[in-house]
Motif scaffolding. Structure first.
Motif, PDB file in Angstrom:
ATOM      1  N   LEU A  56       0.453  -1.041  -0.142  1.00 50.35           N
ATOM      2  CA  LEU A  56      -0.012  -0.666   0.154  1.00 50.35           C
ATOM      3  C   LEU A  56       1.229   0.972  -0.075  1.00 50.35           C
ATOM      4  O   LEU A  56       1.516   1.323   0.669  1.00 50.35           O
ATOM      5  CB  LEU A  56      -0.909  -0.096   0.920  1.00 50.35           C
ATOM      6  N   HIS A  57       0.636   1.903  -0.850  1.00 48.82           N
ATOM      7  CA  HIS A  57       1.170   3.269  -0.939  1.00 48.82           C
ATOM      8  C   HIS A  57       0.291   4.647  -0.615  1.00 48.82           C
ATOM      9  O   HIS A  57      -0.420   5.167  -1.687  1.00 48.82           O
ATOM     10  CB  HIS A  57       2.003   3.618  -2.675  1.00 48.82           C
ATOM     11  N   LEU A  58       0.388   5.164   0.516  1.00 47.37           N
ATOM     12  CA  LEU A  58      -0.384   5.895   0.956  1.00 47.37           C
ATOM     13  C   LEU A  58       0.184   7.427   1.597  1.00 47.37           C
ATOM     14  O   LEU A  58       1.349   7.397   2.046  1.00 47.37           O
ATOM     15  CB  LEU A  58      -1.575   4.989   2.626  1.00 47.37           C
ATOM     16  N   LYS A  59      -0.869   8.434   2.104  1.00 43.59           N
ATOM     17  CA  LYS A  59       0.112   9.080   2.725  1.00 43.59           C
ATOM     18  C   LYS A  59      -0.835   9.232   4.186  1.00 43.59           C
ATOM     19  O   LYS A  59      -1.774   8.886   4.533  1.00 43.59           O
ATOM     20  CB  LYS A  59      -1.038  10.405   1.939  1.00 43.59           C
ATOM     21  N   ALA A  60       0.368   9.020   4.777  1.00 40.92           N
ATOM     22  CA  ALA A  60       0.042   9.333   6.562  1.00 40.92           C
ATOM     23  C   ALA A  60      -0.465   9.883   6.860  1.00 40.92           C
ATOM     24  O   ALA A  60      -1.254  10.999   6.176  1.00 40.92           O
ATOM     25  CB  ALA A  60       1.841   9.249   7.028  1.00 40.92           C
ATOM     26  N   GLY A  61      -1.565   9.977   8.114  1.00 37.52           N
ATOM     27  CA  GLY A  61      -2.443  10.717   8.174  1.00 37.52           C
ATOM     28  C   GLY A  61      -3.956  11.121   7.895  1.00 37.52           C
ATOM     29  O   GLY A  61      -4.631  11.181   8.849  1.00 37.52           O
ATOM     30  N   GLU A  62      -4.049  10.231   6.580  1.00 32.39           N
ATOM     31  CA  GLU A  62      -5.160  11.098   5.591  1.00 32.39           C
ATOM     32  C   GLU A  62      -5.846   9.412   6.171  1.00 32.39           C
ATOM     33  O   GLU A  62      -5.511   8.740   5.643  1.00 32.39           O
ATOM     34  CB  GLU A  62      -5.010  11.061   4.305  1.00 32.39           C
ATOM     35  N   PRO A  63      -7.375   9.464   5.899  1.00 27.46           N
ATOM     36  CA  PRO A  63      -8.594   8.496   6.076  1.00 27.46           C
ATOM     37  C   PRO A  63      -8.051   7.400   5.207  1.00 27.46           C
ATOM     38  O   PRO A  63      -7.866   8.236   3.999  1.00 27.46           O
ATOM     39  CB  PRO A  63      -9.419   9.191   5.578  1.00 27.46           C
ATOM     40  N   VAL A  64      -8.221   6.255   5.231  1.00 34.11           N
ATOM     41  CA  VAL A  64      -8.339   5.004   4.638  1.00 34.11           C
ATOM     42  C   VAL A  64      -9.821   4.472   4.692  1.00 34.11           C
ATOM     43  O   VAL A  64     -10.090   4.432   5.578  1.00 34.11           O
ATOM     44  CB  VAL A  64      -6.765   4.328   4.548  1.00 34.11           C
ATOM     45  N   THR A  65      -9.579   3.715   3.304  1.00 30.73           N
ATOM     46  CA  THR A  65     -11.481   3.058   3.600  1.00 30.73           C
ATOM     47  C   THR A  65     -11.098   1.986   3.178  1.00 30.73           C
ATOM     48  O   THR A  65     -10.238   1.412   2.026  1.00 30.73           O
ATOM     49  CB  THR A  65     -12.995   3.790   2.375  1.00 30.73           C
ATOM     50  N   VAL A  66     -11.576   0.562   3.512  1.00 34.61           N
ATOM     51  CA  VAL A  66     -11.139  -0.638   3.291  1.00 34.61           C
ATOM     52  C   VAL A  66     -11.993  -1.785   2.810  1.00 34.61           C
ATOM     53  O   VAL A  66     -12.884  -1.104   3.270  1.00 34.61           O
ATOM     54  CB  VAL A  66     -11.025  -1.645   4.717  1.00 34.61           C
TER      55      VAL A  66
END
Length: 333
Positions: A56-66
């Motif tokens: 997973l390549h994500l922006k830390a601290g931003e909301p995530v939907t699983v």
């Protein structure tokens, strides 16, 4: 007579889930996603595509939907819905699991994965969305019913939200024969054996009499729950010459309703007139009714009027349509 009943029961169990019709791609169009600054490797979680890179390549601290698929699913099956989220700048991940496994095992794995996701990505708000059998797993993962219960970060550290769609929370009618314990000795043990052969270990969890259904557990403190039920009666997924070739009526409202699941101040229930596959979309149609509900409830960010045409073009591409127009359906409570 018992032999005939077994054959009929087996056939019903095979159609107890929506058929598999994957939408796959190697990568999502980035849309307005924030630039990633963390790379995570979490068992069971990966991008909602068929990219062989499962990190997973994500922006830390931003909301995530699983996103949690139903039967016969794959990470690619939710690619198009993940693309809808990406268009609005919302990050997503897909949870994959063995859809024949015991549901508690899958729920435990989901909770473990969600816990790691929250911890490793800086504790952002996390929304878990489950469809069909995935709805059962998603809710169970955020309850006190799991034994042993994998820990979750404290509610104040993570804003947990749960969305379930078309989940058979009262058990699957097609599997009701498997829940009749008094038949076991009469069939010399062939009934539970047959149930196990056709559905795997999960057969004990999907019947009306199972502990999974009768004792669903309470949501953990701080979890906000949106329960979307679908009135699927008379819906058709595929038709020709005025005849329905493939019904989209999988779970009745009776199968989806369960007072033990729906109680509590944090539960918001919405009923939508839509087919079982229609609600989440496939190559035949985009999930416009689901999008409307998710926007109304703040799960999906509102769409700016200036971007509506681009949004419709994205839907047409993501769902393989020639054209598609967002319609605002009637939603009953």
């Amino acid at each position: 007579m018992i032999k005939v009943a077994l054959l009929l029961m087996s056939a019903c169990l095979l159609v107890g889930c929506a058929s598999y019709d994957p939408l796959v791609a190697r990568d999502l169009e980035p849309g307005r996603l924030p630039p990633p600054d963390v790379t995570l490797s979490i068992a069971g979680l990966g991008p909602c595509t068929d990219n062989p890179d499962r990190r997973l390549h994500l922006k830390a601290g931003e909301p995530v939907t699983v996103l949690v698929h139903g039967c016969f699913g794959s990470s690619g099956q939710f690619r198009a819905l993940a693309q809808v989220l990406a268009f609005q700048g919302q990050q997503s991940a897909c949870f994959t699991y063995d859809d024949r496994a015991a549901l508690d095992d899958s729920a435990g794995a989901l909770r473990s994965a969600a816990t790691q996701l929250a911890a490793l990505s800086g504790g952002p708000p996390v929304t878990i969305v489950g469809h069909s059998q995935g709805a059962l797993i998603a809710r169970r993962a955020l309850t006190d019913a799991l034994e042993p219960a994998p820990s979750l970060p404290a509610p104040q550290a993570v804003n947990w939200r749960l969305v379930t769609i078309s989940g058979p929370f009262s058990g699957i009618d097609a599997a009701s024969t498997c829940g009749k314990n008094w038949l076991y000795p009469l069939t010399l043990g062939l009934l539970p054996l047959s149930c196990h052969i056709f559905t795997g270990p999960k057969w004990k969890d999907i019947t009306f009499s199972s502990d999974f259904i009768t004792e669903p557990g309470q949501l953990l403190a701080g979890v906000n729950y949106l329960k979307i039920d679908t009135d699927e009666e008379g819906t058709c997924r595929r038709e020709a010459d005025g005849r329905c070739l493939e019904s989209d009526d999988i779970f009745s409202l009776t199968e989806q309703r369960n007072a033990r699941v729906e109680t509590g101040a944090a539960v918001d229930r919405v009923q939508v007139q839509a087919g079982h596959v229609e609600i989440v979309g496939d190559k035949l149609q985009a999930p416009t009714k689901l999008i409307t509900v998710l926007q109304d409830k703040g799960v999906l960010r509102p769409l700016a009027a200036s971007r509506r045409a681009a949004f419709e073009r994205m839907l047409a591409v993501a769902y393989g349509l020639q054209s598609d127009a967002l319609r605002r359906p009637a939603v009953s409570r």
